[in-house]
Design a protein around this motif. Structure first.
Motif, PDB file in Angstrom:
ATOM      1  N   GLY A 300       0.709  -1.173  -0.012  1.00  0.00           N
ATOM      2  CA  GLY A 300       0.100  -0.179   0.018  1.00  0.00           C
ATOM      3  C   GLY A 300       0.765   1.283   0.123  1.00  0.00           C
ATOM      4  O   GLY A 300       0.346   2.263  -0.454  1.00  0.00           O
ATOM      5  N   ALA A 301       2.148   1.195   0.349  1.00  0.00           N
ATOM      6  CA  ALA A 301       2.835   2.273   0.396  1.00  0.00           C
ATOM      7  C   ALA A 301       3.504   2.826  -1.106  1.00  0.00           C
ATOM      8  O   ALA A 301       3.364   1.997  -1.973  1.00  0.00           O
ATOM      9  CB  ALA A 301       4.375   2.112   1.143  1.00  0.00           C
ATOM     10  N   LYS A 302       3.651   3.990  -1.153  1.00  0.00           N
ATOM     11  CA  LYS A 302       3.995   4.457  -2.613  1.00  0.00           C
ATOM     12  C   LYS A 302       5.505   4.152  -2.763  1.00  0.00           C
ATOM     13  O   LYS A 302       6.239   3.777  -2.045  1.00  0.00           O
ATOM     14  CB  LYS A 302       3.886   5.944  -2.792  1.00  0.00           C
ATOM     15  N   ARG A 303       5.876   4.115  -4.193  1.00  0.00           N
ATOM     16  CA  ARG A 303       7.372   3.595  -4.184  1.00  0.00           C
ATOM     17  C   ARG A 303       7.969   5.033  -4.711  1.00  0.00           C
ATOM     18  O   ARG A 303       7.486   6.147  -5.337  1.00  0.00           O
ATOM     19  CB  ARG A 303       7.411   2.797  -5.676  1.00  0.00           C
ATOM     20  N   ILE A 304       9.408   5.104  -4.092  1.00  0.00           N
ATOM     21  CA  ILE A 304       9.979   6.285  -4.408  1.00  0.00           C
ATOM     22  C   ILE A 304      11.369   6.067  -5.191  1.00  0.00           C
ATOM     23  O   ILE A 304      11.605   5.013  -5.294  1.00  0.00           O
ATOM     24  CB  ILE A 304      10.482   6.966  -3.031  1.00  0.00           C
ATOM     25  N   PHE A 305      11.675   6.874  -5.761  1.00  0.00           N
ATOM     26  CA  PHE A 305      13.126   6.835  -6.571  1.00  0.00           C
ATOM     27  C   PHE A 305      14.351   6.537  -5.460  1.00  0.00           C
ATOM     28  O   PHE A 305      14.264   6.987  -4.499  1.00  0.00           O
ATOM     29  CB  PHE A 305      13.517   8.067  -7.080  1.00  0.00           C
ATOM     30  N   GLU A 306      15.065   5.618  -5.818  1.00  0.00           N
ATOM     31  CA  GLU A 306      16.193   5.130  -5.246  1.00  0.00           C
ATOM     32  C   GLU A 306      17.575   5.133  -5.796  1.00  0.00           C
ATOM     33  O   GLU A 306      18.435   5.860  -5.365  1.00  0.00           O
ATOM     34  CB  GLU A 306      16.173   3.911  -4.625  1.00  0.00           C
ATOM     35  N   PHE A 307      17.645   4.648  -6.945  1.00  0.00           N
ATOM     36  CA  PHE A 307      18.827   4.883  -7.852  1.00  0.00           C
ATOM     37  C   PHE A 307      18.679   4.692  -9.364  1.00  0.00           C
ATOM     38  O   PHE A 307      17.592   4.394  -9.981  1.00  0.00           O
ATOM     39  CB  PHE A 307      19.957   3.837  -7.293  1.00  0.00           C
ATOM     40  N   GLN A 308      19.690   5.060 -10.206  1.00  0.00           N
ATOM     41  CA  GLN A 308      19.544   4.978 -11.568  1.00  0.00           C
ATOM     42  C   GLN A 308      20.921   4.472 -12.050  1.00  0.00           C
ATOM     43  O   GLN A 308      21.864   4.576 -11.524  1.00  0.00           O
ATOM     44  CB  GLN A 308      19.118   6.197 -12.315  1.00  0.00           C
ATOM     45  N   VAL A 309      20.769   3.508 -13.180  1.00  0.00           N
ATOM     46  CA  VAL A 309      21.772   2.750 -13.746  1.00  0.00           C
ATOM     47  C   VAL A 309      22.182   3.708 -14.943  1.00  0.00           C
ATOM     48  O   VAL A 309      21.225   3.868 -15.828  1.00  0.00           O
ATOM     49  CB  VAL A 309      21.466   1.473 -14.116  1.00  0.00           C
ATOM     50  N   MET A 310      23.289   3.976 -15.187  1.00  0.00           N
ATOM     51  CA  MET A 310      23.792   5.047 -16.238  1.00  0.00           C
ATOM     52  C   MET A 310      24.117   4.581 -17.659  1.00  0.00           C
ATOM     53  O   MET A 310      24.432   3.075 -17.734  1.00  0.00           O
ATOM     54  CB  MET A 310      25.019   5.907 -15.747  1.00  0.00           C
ATOM     55  N   PRO A 311      24.271   5.108 -18.588  1.00  0.00           N
ATOM     56  CA  PRO A 311      24.495   4.134 -19.813  1.00  0.00           C
ATOM     57  C   PRO A 311      26.096   4.201 -20.058  1.00  0.00           C
ATOM     58  O   PRO A 311      26.330   2.991 -21.084  1.00  0.00           O
ATOM     59  CB  PRO A 311      24.083   5.505 -20.890  1.00  0.00           C
ATOM     60  N   GLN A 312      26.723   4.617 -19.146  1.00  0.00           N
ATOM     61  CA  GLN A 312      28.095   4.169 -19.305  1.00  0.00           C
ATOM     62  C   GLN A 312      28.340   2.892 -18.971  1.00  0.00           C
ATOM     63  O   GLN A 312      29.434   2.265 -19.224  1.00  0.00           O
ATOM     64  CB  GLN A 312      28.822   5.160 -18.235  1.00  0.00           C
ATOM     65  N   LEU A 313      27.522   1.997 -18.100  1.00  0.00           N
ATOM     66  CA  LEU A 313      27.645   0.614 -17.880  1.00  0.00           C
ATOM     67  C   LEU A 313      27.654  -0.110 -19.018  1.00  0.00           C
ATOM     68  O   LEU A 313      28.406  -1.199 -19.224  1.00  0.00           O
ATOM     69  CB  LEU A 313      26.566   0.312 -17.027  1.00  0.00           C
TER      70      LEU A 313
END
Length: 363
Positions: A300-313
């Motif tokens: 029931g809790a909302k989801r929040i942003f935590e991390f992002q994967v960059m195109p450099q990978l």
């Protein structure tokens, strides 16, 4: 998290950047609670692993490959004393249609400090002489696929020794040498070598705080927009209005991408940006999810942003080919705001793939 002034005189932003480094295999074992890219997953909870059906591409229905994991405990929350997020992706290039995230999956696993699998105190910072991630069986007794390291509920019908997540990976192992091993009723081929053609290259994911250099001086007056010709006819004005609207759209697109380039330029080798509850750094003005697109957690809790994967990978995954290859602009991971307690179970979370639009300059 508010930014602060570092010893170098640069401002810390509260964002943590991830970089790749070579590491010894023992440093990437589950008991070391690693953040890592490629190889096989270093599972946190040793029970209730995601099923083969869960780790399957929703487009081509082939098994996904382990991409990376991020060790991200939440300070002050006992149930999340150990907490790791696992990202999987499809290796079929044709599944990477524009801004389509169905070829990715992300799971959250967390444990309290006192749990059934790891000692209460930190592990020794030294080699154990064994690489548990290459083992076919977890310490809990759960059997793993010899090719990908995910849950392996299937076994070879002849020797009953080799375990697999799917028929596809059983075929890979058979061609890789299990055919000859099985005839001798053995599985002598090291589990870690079977998936070399399927697994991504393995690295440790090390982190450091982002620091920004001094801000650039304002742009000169020579970049100001040119005034419209007031003597234009009505038709010309209409055409100019249309062109102006197109220009405004293009300008907004350029602004977003330019911000992305300028923000990443001081650390061009970053492959991950971590800032729980912070904003992602988008690569395009298009394909940005609104709040309605990001589903709430089943609790029931909302989801929040935590991390992002960059195109450099992508430069480190060895996936380029003369034809099509897997690709993304950025991958944004959203997780349960409460990091809810699901016991030993691996909780699915939400991932959003944003692509570059048009022909963008190289990063």
């Amino acid at each position: 998290m508010a930014g602060s002034e570092s010893s170098t005189g640069k401002a810390e932003t509260g964002i943590v950047l991830g970089f790749l480094e070579e590491a010894e295999s023992w440093q990437l074992q589950s008991a070391q609670f690693p953040s890592k890219v490629g190889g096989k997953p270093a599972w946190l909870s040793q029970l209730d692993l995601p099923s083969p059906k869960q780790i399957e591409c929703e487009t081509c229905h082939q098994p996904l490959a382990f991409l990376l994991q991020v060790y991200a405990p939440i300070v002050g929350q006992d149930r999340s004393f150990h907490r790791t997020l696992f990202v999987f992706c499809c290796k079929t290039p044709t599944c990477y249609s524009h801004n389509d995230s169905r070829c990715f999956k992300v799971f959250r696993s967390q444990l309290p400090r006192r749990n059934d699998f790891y000692p209460y105190d930190p592990p020794p910072d030294e080699s154990t002489g064994e690489n548990e991630n290459d083992s076919d069986v977890l310490q809990s007794g759960v059997k793993l696929c010899r090719v990908c390291g995910c849950l392996g509920p299937k076994s070879c019908s002849r020797c009953h020794i080799a375990n697999y997540c799917s028929k596809e990976h059983q075929v890979i192992d058979w061609k890789a040498g299990h055919k000859s091993e099985c005839s001798s009723n053995g599985a002598s081929n090291p589990a870690g070598s079977v998936g070399q053609g399927f697994l991504f290259p393995e690295y440790e994911l090390v982190t450091e705080p982002e620091e920004l250099p001094e801000k650039e001086q304002p742009r000169g007056a020579d970049e100001a927009q040119t005034n419209l010709d007031c003597s234009s006819s009505a038709a010309d004005v209409l055409q100019e209005e249309e062109l102006e609207e197109m220009a405004m759209h293009e300008t907004e697109e350029n602004k977003v991408f330019q911000k992305f380039k300028e923000r990443t330029a001081p650390e061009p080798h970053q492959v991950l940006r971590y800032c729980r509850r912070g904003p992602p750094l988008w690569v395009s003005a298009k394909g940005i999810p609104n709040a309605e697109v990001i589903p709430c957690c089943p609790c029931g809790a909302k989801r929040i942003f935590e991390f992002q994967v960059m195109p450099q990978l992508l430069n480190h995954l060895k996936v380029d080919s003369p034809q099509a290859s897997i690709d993304w602009g950025t991958l944004a991971v959203y997780t349960c705001e409460d990091s809810c307690d699901q016991g030993h179970r691996y909780s699915p979370e939400f991932i959003w793939k944003q692509d570059f639009t048009g022909e963008q300059p190289s990063l």
